[in-house]
Motif scaffolding. Structure first.
Motif, PDB file in Angstrom:
ATOM      1  N   HIS A   2      68.228 -11.318 -29.771  1.00  0.00           N
ATOM      2  CA  HIS A   2      68.607 -12.686 -29.311  1.00  0.00           C
ATOM      3  C   HIS A   2      67.512 -13.779 -29.771  1.00  0.00           C
ATOM      4  O   HIS A   2      66.340 -13.307 -29.700  1.00  0.00           O
ATOM      5  N   SER A   5      65.120 -18.784 -25.910  1.00  0.00           N
ATOM      6  CA  SER A   5      65.438 -20.037 -25.794  1.00  0.00           C
ATOM      7  C   SER A   5      63.931 -20.660 -25.447  1.00  0.00           C
ATOM      8  O   SER A   5      63.015 -19.950 -25.252  1.00  0.00           O
ATOM      9  N   ASN A  12      72.094 -21.407 -19.014  1.00  0.00           N
ATOM     10  CA  ASN A  12      73.285 -20.997 -18.394  1.00  0.00           C
ATOM     11  C   ASN A  12      74.344 -20.312 -19.318  1.00  0.00           C
ATOM     12  O   ASN A  12      75.353 -19.838 -18.811  1.00  0.00           O
ATOM     13  N   ALA A  13      73.855 -20.090 -20.647  1.00  0.00           N
ATOM     14  CA  ALA A  13      74.590 -19.204 -21.603  1.00  0.00           C
ATOM     15  C   ALA A  13      74.583 -17.724 -21.090  1.00  0.00           C
ATOM     16  O   ALA A  13      73.600 -17.163 -20.363  1.00  0.00           O
ATOM     17  N   PRO A  14      75.723 -17.275 -21.179  1.00  0.00           N
ATOM     18  CA  PRO A  14      76.073 -15.907 -20.769  1.00  0.00           C
ATOM     19  C   PRO A  14      74.923 -14.930 -21.645  1.00  0.00           C
ATOM     20  O   PRO A  14      74.768 -15.288 -22.852  1.00  0.00           O
ATOM     21  N   GLU A  16      74.977 -12.088 -22.622  1.00  0.00           N
ATOM     22  CA  GLU A  16      75.710 -11.105 -23.784  1.00  0.00           C
ATOM     23  C   GLU A  16      76.380 -11.825 -24.852  1.00  0.00           C
ATOM     24  O   GLU A  16      76.866 -11.535 -25.664  1.00  0.00           O
ATOM     25  N   ASP A  17      76.203 -13.306 -25.112  1.00  0.00           N
ATOM     26  CA  ASP A  17      76.471 -14.043 -26.165  1.00  0.00           C
ATOM     27  C   ASP A  17      76.005 -13.574 -27.401  1.00  0.00           C
ATOM     28  O   ASP A  17      74.859 -14.228 -27.849  1.00  0.00           O
ATOM     29  N   HIS A  18      76.705 -12.974 -28.250  1.00  0.00           N
ATOM     30  CA  HIS A  18      75.785 -12.462 -29.318  1.00  0.00           C
ATOM     31  C   HIS A  18      76.231 -13.710 -30.456  1.00  0.00           C
ATOM     32  O   HIS A  18      75.556 -13.514 -31.639  1.00  0.00           O
ATOM     33  N   ARG A  19      76.866 -14.598 -30.182  1.00  0.00           N
ATOM     34  CA  ARG A  19      76.803 -15.604 -31.299  1.00  0.00           C
ATOM     35  C   ARG A  19      75.618 -16.191 -31.523  1.00  0.00           C
ATOM     36  O   ARG A  19      75.103 -16.691 -32.473  1.00  0.00           O
ATOM     37  N   ALA A  20      74.680 -16.267 -30.354  1.00  0.00           N
ATOM     38  CA  ALA A  20      73.320 -16.760 -30.573  1.00  0.00           C
ATOM     39  C   ALA A  20      72.473 -16.126 -31.367  1.00  0.00           C
ATOM     40  O   ALA A  20      71.577 -16.503 -32.091  1.00  0.00           O
ATOM     41  N   ASP A  21      72.973 -14.719 -31.673  1.00  0.00           N
ATOM     42  CA  ASP A  21      72.092 -13.936 -32.675  1.00  0.00           C
ATOM     43  C   ASP A  21      72.193 -14.587 -34.134  1.00  0.00           C
ATOM     44  O   ASP A  21      71.358 -14.263 -35.051  1.00  0.00           O
TER      45      ASP A  21
END
Ligand SMILES: Cc1cc2nc3c(=O)[nH]c(=O)nc-3n(C[C@H](O)[C@H](O)[C@H](O)COP(=O)(O)OP(=O)(O)OC[C@H]3O[C@@H](n4cnc5c(N)ncnc54)[C@H](O)[C@@H]3O)c2cc1C
Length: 593
Positions: A2, A5, A12-14, A16-21
């Motif tokens: 990940h 930040s 506040n981002a989930p 598990e949001d793999h788009r951040a990867d």
């Protein structure tokens, strides 16, 4: 992995949001000392072993802060610049500046916890039983500035004001000012600054119009200072012309201007507005109107300019260090991004064109690191009484200020480009690094003024280039582990650079070449230093490869219509980007190719 930040959490981002990867990480949370192989090796080399042993834990602590809390505060302070209040609610002209809490917290770290301003003037900072050597002080500045640039101006100018007062002020003035300025109590200490520039003259200091009048036994100043960084400092050193003194720099005297008088009243000057600046936004630069302000003379009246130039030269060295620091931050950001970002199925560091871009930011960064540490160690020798070191310091300081501050600009832009579009967005550090980089070519002398200083004064008048030539020649002789053929090439480039400098200094019609001279002296000096450093026991020998890049691409003629890259460079690149220490035996063949 990940992307971390900048706050050390994912807000506040989930989670598990793999788009951040998809977004490459940055350096948030890293220890800027631990990840800096060049600095770690070189401070060990340039510092006395006992001092290194005592100070290394502090470098490490500052490295953690710079990659963590300090960096977070710097980001916030940049977004909340200082605000000037010109009157209080009763309508009194009580001007004051409000700073964001993030800036105040950084001040506590700098002036309270580390006491940067006092560390080279007295014992007792960082547990030392004597003042810190210049090498240690500037290495600390280098770590700090990788997170926060703006505040380094007040820190450094307090440090350099203390130097001037200690050296030139009367015993009475020293007794009055120094205990306050050397204090580590942030709530009560007095910070310093330096006001020189006026509308009539920044480069042309002799055009200064501020006058000093002796009225009833007190000196009072009348004038208008146009660029005043750290505008609300407790004591400012400034130049003014006593009535009747000659025109030009000869007639300027140095004064110390306190913000408050001895009875606690405000001195008769006002901050009339703050500048809305491209960079250094956390720090307040203002315009100041002197309306009969009381000031104390410092040193001899006719030597004001010469005395002030001591402060300018100390600031110039610090500016070179700051540029070097910001370039290191750029390199670290670019490398972590290049290793983490995927494009067309590969990490971008695998693409030769991108590696070339990385090299273009790595090499100037390493040059500046070697130059500032060598300059600082020369200052330590000069402070210990060496005349040779004094002469060397004269030219090294100007070369460092000139070239490192210029290199910082393309390096900052290059690092932004490595990150792609995100690099342009203010929530990443690149935009701030780019904005901050530009001031280096302005304050304490523009590039032209520094280049002219090198050619006409350091070379033409002081002949400091001869001292430089001798010092570099000796280092080359000592680097016996480096192939003789490569050292011969460096020696021949040194001879040519020195001859070129002498020629330009001797022929006024060649003034347009001043910047070329400054660059060539910087490049050859840094290349020889890196070769010498690479040849030390236990050293990281990739520095010798950086030296070869400098020799080929900065000091050797190139055909603009032919490929610029030699065969040796691909193999050299492999070593540069490997993450392990490189031994001299591995690079020797590449240097001779
Ligand atoms: C953010 C910021 C903070 C500052 N803080 C301070 C401060 O705290 N204290 C302070 O005293 N000053 C401060 N300065 C002022 C700074 O030092 C001056 O702006 C700088 O020295 C240039 O002077 P100038 O602006 O008058 O430009 P000028 O001197 O007018 O120069 C304009 C251009 O002419 C060129 N030039 C001038 N003379 C020659 C020559 N002989 N040959 C060739 N080219 C020449 C310069 O290189 C430059 O490109 C600050 C500036 C900035 C931007």
């Amino acid at each position: 992995m990940h992307a971390p930040s900048p706050h050390g959490s994912v807000g506040n981002a989930p989670v598990e949001d793999h788009r951040a990867d998809h977004i490459a990480p940055d350096c948030a949370g890293q220890n800027f000392y631990a990840i800096d192989r060049g600095l770690r090796n070189l401070v060990r080399l340039y510092l006395d072993p006992d001092d290194f042993g005592r100070l290394e834990p502090h470098f490490d602590r500052l490295g953690v802060l710079a990659g963590g809390r300090l960096d977070e505060r710097a980001r916030v302070a940049d977004r909340h610049p200082p605000v000037l209040n010109v009157r209080d609610r009763f309508g009194r002209d009580e001007d004051w500046i409000d700073y964001h809490w993030s800036y105040r917290e950084m001040e506590q770290i700098a002036f309270g916890d580390f006491q940067f301003h006092a560390m080279s003037h007295r014992a007792g900072t960082l547990g030392m039983d004597r003042p810190l050597p210049a090498v240690a002080k500037y290495a600390m500045q280098y770590l700090f500035v990788q997170a926060e640039f703006g505040l380094m101006c007040p820190i450094s100018v307090t440090d350099t004001s203390i130097h001037l007062i200690r050296k030139f002020a009367s015993a009475e003035l020293k007794d009055y000012l120094l205990p306050k300025m050397l204090s580590g109590d942030v709530a009560t200490m007095w910070k310093g600054t330096q006001f020189m520039t006026e509308r009539a003259g920044g480069s042309d200091v002799g055009a200064i119009e501020t006058t000093a009048r002796c009225e009833e036994g007190e000196w009072r100043l009348y004038g208008d200072k146009w660029f005043c960084s750290h505008a609300d400092a407790d004591v400012a050193l400034l130049l003014a012309r006593p009535e009747g003194a000659p025109a030009g720099t000869r007639g300027l005297a140095l004064f110390a201007l306190p913000r408050r008088l001895k009875d606690g009243r405000r001195n008769a000057y006002r901050i009339v507005r703050l500048k809305d600046k491209l960079g250094t936004r956390s720090m307040a630069s203002g315009e100041i109107l002197l309306e009969g302000a009381v000031a104390y003379p410092v040193g001899e009246a006719g030597r004001g300019f010469k005395q002030m130039m001591e402060q300018v030269n100390l600031s110039r060295l610090s500016h070179g260090v700051r540029a070097s620091a910001m370039m290191r931050r750029c390199v670290n950001e670019a490398l972590v991004c290049a290793r983490g970002r995927l494009a067309f199925g590969k990490t971008i560091i695998e693409y030769p064109l991108l590696r070339r871009q990385l090299l273009k930011i790595i090499v100037p960064t390493e040059q500046a690191l070697s130059m500032f540490l060598f300059t600082a160690s020369t200052m330590d020798r000069a402070n210990a009484g060496s005349k040779e070191a004094e002469s060397l310091l004269r030219i090294l300081t100007a070369l460092l200020k000139f070239r490192a501050c210029r290199d910082n600009i393309p390096v900052a832009t290059g690092a932004m480009e490595v990150r792609g579009g995100n690099g342009y967005i203010e929530e990443w550090v690149h935009a701030r690094l780019i904005r901050d980089a530009h001031v280096g070519v302005l304050w304490e002398g523009t590039s032209n003024i520094n280049a002219l200083d090198i050619v006409s004064r350091a070379v033409g008048k002081s002949h400091a280039h001869r001292t430089l030539e001798a010092a570099l020649g000796k280092l080359l002789d000592e680097a016996t582990l480096v192939p003789a053929a490569f050292r011969d090439r460096l020696r021949s480039a040194l001879d040519r650079a020195i001859a070129f400098a002498e020629r330009v200094a001797a022929e006024p019609a060649l003034e347009e070449s001043a910047r070329q001279v400054a660059s060539s002296l910087y490049h050859i000096a840094s290349a020889i230093l890196m070769v010498w450093e690479a040849a030390q026991p236990g050293a990281d020998a990739r520095r010798a490869l950086y030296a070869r890049f400098v020799l080929e691409h900065r000091l050797t003629a190139q055909d603009p219509l032919a490929p610029r890259y030699g065969e040796w460079e691909r193999t050299a690149e492999e070593l540069v980007f490997s993450e392990r220490q490189v031994a001299i035996a591995e690079v020797a063949g590449l240097l001779a190719m």
